[in-house]
Design a protein around this motif. Structure first.
Motif, short mmCIF file in Angstrom:
data_model
loop_
_atom_site.label_atom_id
_atom_site.label_comp_id
_atom_site.label_asym_id
_atom_site.label_seq_id
_atom_site.Cartn_x
_atom_site.Cartn_y
_atom_site.Cartn_z
N ALA A 76 -15.87 1.59 -14.43
CA ALA A 76 -15.98 2.66 -15.42
C ALA A 76 -14.61 3.23 -15.82
O ALA A 76 -14.49 3.83 -16.88
N ASN A 77 -13.58 3.00 -14.98
CA ASN A 77 -12.23 3.46 -15.30
C ASN A 77 -11.27 2.31 -15.57
O ASN A 77 -10.07 2.52 -15.70
N GLN A 78 -11.80 1.07 -15.62
CA GLN A 78 -11.04 -0.14 -15.99
C GLN A 78 -9.79 -0.32 -15.11
O GLN A 78 -8.67 -0.33 -15.59
N VAL A 79 -10.02 -0.50 -13.81
CA VAL A 79 -8.93 -0.68 -12.85
C VAL A 79 -9.09 -2.04 -12.16
O VAL A 79 -10.14 -2.30 -11.56
N SER A 80 -8.09 -2.90 -12.25
CA SER A 80 -8.14 -4.16 -11.50
C SER A 80 -8.12 -3.85 -10.01
O SER A 80 -7.40 -2.95 -9.55
N THR A 81 -8.90 -4.63 -9.25
CA THR A 81 -9.09 -4.33 -7.83
C THR A 81 -9.04 -5.60 -7.00
O THR A 81 -9.55 -6.65 -7.41
N ASP A 82 -8.42 -5.49 -5.83
CA ASP A 82 -8.34 -6.59 -4.86
C ASP A 82 -9.21 -6.24 -3.66
O ASP A 82 -9.08 -5.16 -3.08
N TYR A 83 -10.10 -7.19 -3.28
CA TYR A 83 -11.05 -6.93 -2.21
C TYR A 83 -10.85 -7.87 -1.02
O TYR A 83 -10.61 -9.07 -1.19
N LEU A 84 -10.98 -7.28 0.17
CA LEU A 84 -11.24 -8.03 1.39
C LEU A 84 -12.67 -7.71 1.81
O LEU A 84 -13.13 -6.57 1.62
N LYS A 85 -13.38 -8.66 2.37
CA LYS A 85 -14.68 -8.33 2.94
C LYS A 85 -14.48 -7.43 4.16
O LYS A 85 -13.49 -7.55 4.88
N THR A 86 -15.45 -6.57 4.40
CA THR A 86 -15.35 -5.62 5.51
C THR A 86 -15.21 -6.35 6.84
O THR A 86 -14.40 -5.96 7.69
N GLU A 87 -15.97 -7.42 7.03
CA GLU A 87 -15.88 -8.15 8.30
C GLU A 87 -14.53 -8.84 8.47
O GLU A 87 -14.04 -8.99 9.59
N ASP A 88 -13.90 -9.23 7.36
CA ASP A 88 -12.56 -9.82 7.45
C ASP A 88 -11.52 -8.76 7.79
O ASP A 88 -10.59 -9.02 8.55
N PHE A 89 -11.69 -7.55 7.26
CA PHE A 89 -10.80 -6.46 7.64
C PHE A 89 -10.93 -6.18 9.14
O PHE A 89 -9.92 -5.95 9.83
N ALA A 90 -12.16 -6.19 9.65
CA ALA A 90 -12.38 -5.90 11.07
C ALA A 90 -11.65 -6.91 11.95
O ALA A 90 -11.12 -6.56 13.01
N ARG A 91 -11.60 -8.18 11.50
CA ARG A 91 -10.92 -9.21 12.29
C ARG A 91 -9.41 -9.19 12.09
O ARG A 91 -8.65 -9.43 13.03
N ARG A 92 -8.97 -8.93 10.88
CA ARG A 92 -7.54 -8.96 10.54
C ARG A 92 -7.17 -7.73 9.71
O ARG A 92 -6.91 -7.85 8.51
N PRO A 93 -7.15 -6.54 10.34
CA PRO A 93 -6.96 -5.32 9.55
C PRO A 93 -5.64 -5.26 8.80
O PRO A 93 -5.56 -4.65 7.72
N LEU A 94 -4.60 -5.90 9.33
CA LEU A 94 -3.31 -5.81 8.65
C LEU A 94 -3.27 -6.62 7.35
O LEU A 94 -2.35 -6.45 6.54
N ALA A 95 -4.28 -7.48 7.12
CA ALA A 95 -4.38 -8.17 5.83
C ALA A 95 -4.58 -7.17 4.70
O ALA A 95 -4.18 -7.43 3.55
N TRP A 96 -5.18 -6.02 5.01
CA TRP A 96 -5.34 -4.93 4.03
C TRP A 96 -3.95 -4.47 3.55
O TRP A 96 -3.71 -4.35 2.35
N LEU A 97 -3.05 -4.26 4.49
CA LEU A 97 -1.72 -3.79 4.14
C LEU A 97 -0.90 -4.90 3.47
O LEU A 97 -0.02 -4.61 2.65
N ASP A 98 -1.20 -6.16 3.81
CA ASP A 98 -0.53 -7.27 3.11
C ASP A 98 -0.88 -7.24 1.62
O ASP A 98 -0.01 -7.44 0.76
N LEU A 99 -2.16 -7.01 1.30
CA LEU A 99 -2.57 -6.95 -0.11
C LEU A 99 -1.88 -5.80 -0.84
O LEU A 99 -1.43 -5.97 -1.98
N ILE A 100 -1.79 -4.66 -0.18
CA ILE A 100 -1.11 -3.52 -0.80
C ILE A 100 0.37 -3.85 -1.02
O ILE A 100 0.95 -3.51 -2.06
N SER A 101 0.98 -4.54 -0.05
CA SER A 101 2.41 -4.88 -0.16
C SER A 101 2.68 -5.80 -1.33
O SER A 101 3.75 -5.74 -1.96
N ARG A 102 1.73 -6.67 -1.66
CA ARG A 102 1.94 -7.65 -2.73
C ARG A 102 1.71 -7.07 -4.12
O ARG A 102 1.97 -7.72 -5.13
N ASN A 103 1.20 -5.85 -4.18
CA ASN A 103 0.90 -5.22 -5.47
C ASN A 103 2.21 -4.78 -6.13
O ASN A 103 2.97 -3.98 -5.57
N SER A 104 2.46 -5.30 -7.32
CA SER A 104 3.69 -4.92 -8.03
C SER A 104 3.56 -3.59 -8.74
O SER A 104 4.55 -3.02 -9.19
#
Length: 586
Positions: free
Chosen positions: A251-279
């Protein structure tokens, strides 16, 4: 020796994520319906991007493609006899399939009902029963689910007398041309089950008008800018993930990057990797425990800056549970050298019954804490039997646009500034009611005002939430907040957030007393006995009372679908004997 020229094999082209910025002018959820919002977003280049457990992009899904797929799903639903107002239950796995089906149901005029994925607690039978109860509550026309959950989902559908079909089979059906119904702003858009709704589920009915009003308030509250890009691992069956990180970005037209919740639970720092790659600049939300997990995972690392760049994380949202200032400080300590700024923290408060957001901290103000004297929380006069103690209460921001918040006595009388009472709110985004449950609706909705069930106070226009009224432990006329007991035990070596559940029980002698269940990782009987005594002493120091301390195996304490500790369920399981404590000699 002849030389051989090696011709490299042609590599598949790398997937390209949808862009952060776009020529399409951004609109802040100013639409009549959710379908109209997707129609507009589809005119641009932005969209959803799904990543695997290591953070590698596996599917870019522009809003234009989502719309095309959703319209086809709508035609399939209409061909299957689905009519406006029918409920369609959807297992909410993060991915393009759920997204297209959710909006397909919207375009068909029916009501999508997101249902949870299985958790590690309870096993298959517990999950089947949870689905069965929620299916009985929402009375859907059909249940659609990922093929890998076919066995459990089919069984739940069979017991509930609902047609069940995996979404691969459904999407393979023909999509004949059909006239799509015209939705109105006051039509129900979807049903949302609150995270704790298992035995007695409450389907929250949200209209298009309520949803879009809250999404507009959300975007204005975060002061959305062109360079913002969302990153999320939150589940789509919980309001913060569904509304805040899926419907809001459409509704606000924002591109979004998703990890599945279960993948975050196994590799939580992948969340911060995605944020780091955002230009661009990042928007990303998490309950307190998500920040806690990441800070703990960094303890064995050398420097966060060797791996992460969090300098462009503009909004680090925090909500869905009590906000822990000590955890937020640990996160800053762990990731400050990677550029994370404490002022990026954006505390908020909300609940499904208000669509999502009730209050949001203005961006840039960060975590603000007030120290509240214990007597104000417990209801005892100052100076009695204990020295003064204080609890740090986190500022949850100002009421969002169009939302009014009042603090009231039990009898409904409004309370003055700084007085602790029930949190009530009123605004266009408050639910119409619980689906087919007028009694529960009347219990919390009065003249358009919603009793949130939370306790808190107002200070200089900001909302401070103290805890859930139903979790409060009241013994001998004194109020004891379970999180105070839990946090005290967490300060002992070897324990962490989520290891402890505190609640009231009645002893065989008929007296009310606190019970504390603590997940224990040691197998040594002498050490267990020592830990139990240390916990008992700690709780006595905090509350002035003796308590029952039970050590239980790891991964025993139940959680809600959003990952929060469920004290009510822990209490029920303990009292029925389903949680079995270790046998420790007195």
């Amino acid at each position: 020796m002849n030389s051989v020229t090696t011709v490299p094999l042609e590599q598949p082209a790398a997937l390209a994520a949808t862009p952060t910025e776009d020529a399409l002018p951004r609109r802040f959820s100013d639409f009549e319906t959710l379908g109209e919002a997707l129609d507009y977003a589809a005119r641009g280049k932005r969209g959803l991007n799904f990543h695997d457990a290591r953070g590698t992009l596996v599917r870019a899904y522009p809003f234009a493609e989502l719309r095309t797929d959703a319209l086809a799903q709508a035609r399939r639903l209409i061909a299957a006899g689905v009519a406006p107002g029918d409920r369609i239950a959807l297992i909410a796995e993060t991915g393009a399939e759920f997204a297209s089906l959710f909006f397909g149901v919207i375009y068909a005029g029916a009501w999508p009902v997101p249902l949870p994925l299985p958790t590690s607690f309870g096993g298959a039978s517990s999950y089947i029963e949870q689905l069965r109860v929620q299916l009985a509550s929402c009375d859907p026309r059909m249940l659609l689910y990922p093929v890998e959950l076919a066995q459990m989902a089919d069984e739940a559908a069979r017991i509930a007398g609902v047609e069940g079909i995996d979404w691969e089979s459904f999407t393979a059906r023909e999509a004949p041309e059909a006239q799509l119904p015209e939705a109105g702003a006051d039509d129900i858009a979807y049903l949302q089950y609150s995270s704790g709704s298992t035995r007695f589920p409450h389907g929250v009915a949200i209209t298009h008008r309520s949803l879009l009003n809250n999404l507009a308030a959300h975007s204005h509250g975060m002061q959305l800018i062109e360079s913002d890009r969302c990153v999320s691992w939150l589940p789509w069956y919980h309001d913060m993930g569904l509304v805040g990180c899926f419907l809001s970005v459409v509704a606000n037209q924002v591109s979004t990057d998703y990890l599945k919740t279960e993948d975050f639970a196994r590799r939580p720092l992948a969340w911060l990797d995605l944020i780091s790659r955002n230009s661009g600049t990042s928007l990303s939300y998490s309950p307190t425990f998500g920040y806690d997990i990441c800070a703990r995972r960094m303890s064995s690392q050398t420097k966060a800056s060797d791996r992460f760049d969090l300098s462009r994380w503009r909004v680090a949202g925090n909500g869905a549970d009590m906000i822990r200032p000590d955890v937020m400080q640990s996160f800053v300590d762990a990731f400050g050298d990677a550029g994370f700024q404490a002022k990026a923290f954006l505390p908020s408060y909300g609940l499904a019954e208000a669509t999502l957001a009730v209050s949001i901290m203005p961006p840039g103000e960060g975590i603000v804490v007030e120290l509240v004297e214990e007597t104000q929380l417990s209801g005892i006069a100052a100076g009695e039997d204990r020295p003064q103690r204080f609890r740090a209460i986190v500022n949850c921001g100002k009421p969002v646009r169009d939302m009014t918040v009042e603090i009231r006595e039990e009898d409904g009388t409004p309370l003055p500034e700084k007085a602790i009472g029930k949190v009530w709110c009123k605004g266009p985004s408050v639910m119409t009611g619980y689906f087919r449950d007028p009694e529960a609706t009347d219990a919390c909705l009065v003249d358009g005002w919603l009793d949130t069930g939370d306790m808190g106070y107002m200070s200089d226009g900001y909302v401070y939430v103290v805890g859930r009224a139903k979790d409060m432990i009241i013994i001998n006329g004194r109020n004891h907040w379970p999180q105070d007991i839990e946090w005290a035990v967490e300060q002992l070596p070897g324990f962490k957030a989520g290891d402890i559940a505190a609640f009231a029980i009645t002893t065989p002698g008929g007296e009310e007393t606190p019970a504390v269940l603590v997940q224990c990782r040691t197998s040594d009987d002498a050490e267990r006995s020592r830990l139990r005594d240390a916990i008992r002493d700690r709780v006595r120091a905090v509350t002035g009372m003796n308590c029952v301390v039970e050590l239980v195996p790891p991964r025993t304490l139940p959680r809600t679908s959003s990952g929060k500790l469920s004290r009510a369920k822990a209490r029920n399981l303990y009292l029925t004997g389903e949680i079995k404590p270790y046998d420790i000699a007195a």
